[in-house]
Design an enzyme around this catalytic site. Structure first.
Site, PDB file in Angstrom:
ATOM      1  CG  MET A 191      23.913  52.972  55.123  1.00 44.34           C
ATOM      2  SD  MET A 191      22.378  52.121  55.503  1.00 44.34           S
ATOM      3  CE  MET A 191      22.865  51.143  56.885  1.00 44.34           C
ATOM      4  CG  HIS A 208      32.581  53.840  57.479  1.00 44.26           C
ATOM      5  ND1 HIS A 208      32.079  53.895  58.751  1.00 44.26           N
ATOM      6  CD2 HIS A 208      31.637  53.209  56.737  1.00 44.26           C
ATOM      7  CE1 HIS A 208      30.891  53.332  58.790  1.00 44.26           C
ATOM      8  NE2 HIS A 208      30.587  52.898  57.579  1.00 44.26           N
ATOM      9  CD  GLU A 264      37.111  40.679  52.690  1.00 43.66           C
ATOM     10  OE1 GLU A 264      37.857  40.455  53.671  1.00 43.66           O
ATOM     11  OE2 GLU A 264      37.268  40.160  51.578  1.00 43.66           O
ATOM     12  CD  GLN A 284      26.230  45.705  52.099  1.00 43.96           C
ATOM     13  OE1 GLN A 284      25.155  45.995  52.578  1.00 43.96           O
ATOM     14  NE2 GLN A 284      27.325  46.424  52.318  1.00 43.96           N
TER      15      GLN A 284
END
Ligand code: PAF
Length: 282
Positions: free
Chosen positions: A30, A37, A148, A153
């Site tokens: 996002m 990331h 993680e 999720q």
């Protein structure tokens, strides 16, 4: 690196890559990209011929309109970072491109999605399943990479993939932390200096809780004592702390009740009105 704005172009590129036998790594994000990331992107870069990163603040997974409104958006910095990391394609669509019609699909995600984040954020996981299933269908990646930090999720995405018949490799990547232990999160930029100073205690108290297991406490007792320890830090308020089976996400009565993956303790803490999540394996 090409920035893609349309689903048509994304599908075109991914279809051509698939037809020529190239492996495709997909990193859904996002945006507001940080070193967490980057670790996913770097790994996906190494393991695949073609690297696709999506940057899209998905409205259907936000159950709180203020959270959606204030979610950090740093498109230019994200593109620069992805270019540096060697991404081939960055998919940065508008919400209209993703949802020309409202997505009314309701996924039967079952028990993995009913506890913890699923219980606290109604509709959140259905929204995650909506966007990730669209990305999977358009990209048809060889491997898709998730962090993680959002442990539950990943379990939900595995369930969605099973329901939809996507047999891509879903790669779970370890949490990346600041030097003082705070799990990297796009939301950390919203912490005040005071909040930033106390937030690392979440991780240190989770680590300390391993000793309670060694002392013979049961999972629920460890969870209760750890939540109390976090709440005793002025400025931190636990929303939940649960110790669950790392595959099914269901609470365990005894440590030995957990399956092959063991247990994970998942916590959500409010700090400065910022909702931080973290977890630890026992
Ligand atoms: O973890 C996230 O950033 C999001 O939930 C994801 C997987 C990119 C879906 O919007």
């Amino acid at each position: 690196m090409e920035i893609i704005r349309t689903v048509k172009r994304l599908e075109e590129i991914c279809r051509a890559a698939g037809e020529s036998g190239k492996s495709i790594g997909l990193v859904p994000t996002m945006g507001a990209l940080h070193a967490g990331h980057k670790s996913l992107v770097d790994r996906a870069r190494k393991e695949n011929d073609i690297l696709v990163v999506s940057v899209f603040v998905n409205p259907t997974q936000f159950n709180n309109p203020d959270d959606l409104r204030t979610y950090p958006r740093t498109e230019e910095a994200d593109s620069a970072m992805l270019e540096n990391c060697g991404a081939d394609y960055v998919f940065m669509p508008t919400a209209e491109e993703i949802y020309p019609e409202p997505d009314t699909r309701v996924f039967d995600l079952g028990p993995v999605a009913e506890v913890m984040e699923g219980a606290m954020r109604p509709g959140h996981f259905n929204g995650v399943a909506q966007i990730v299933s669209k990305l999977f269908a358009w990209v048809r990646p060889t491997r898709a990479y998730f962090g993680e930090k959002d442990f539950q999720q990943i379990a939900v995405i595995r369930k969605m993939a099973a329901l939809e018949g996507f047999d891509f490799d879903i790669v779970a990547c370890p949490i990346v932390r600041e030097a003082d232990g705070l799990a990297l999160s796009s939301r950390n930029v919203r912490l005040t200096a005071e909040g930033r100073a106390i937030a690392p205690q979440i991780h240190s108290l989770l680590e300390k809780s391993r000793q309670l297991k060694e002392q013979g406490l049961k999972p629920a007792e460890v969870a209760r004592a750890t939540a109390e320890a976090i709440d005793s830090v002025a400025g931190l308020t636990t929303e939940y702390y649960q110790i669950v089976d790392a595959l099914t996400m269901q609470p365990v009565d005894d440590w030995s009740d957990a399956g092959a993956e063991g247990t994970v303790g998942c916590v959500t803490v409010y700090c400065d009105n910022v909702r931080l999540i973290d977890n630890i394996r026992y």
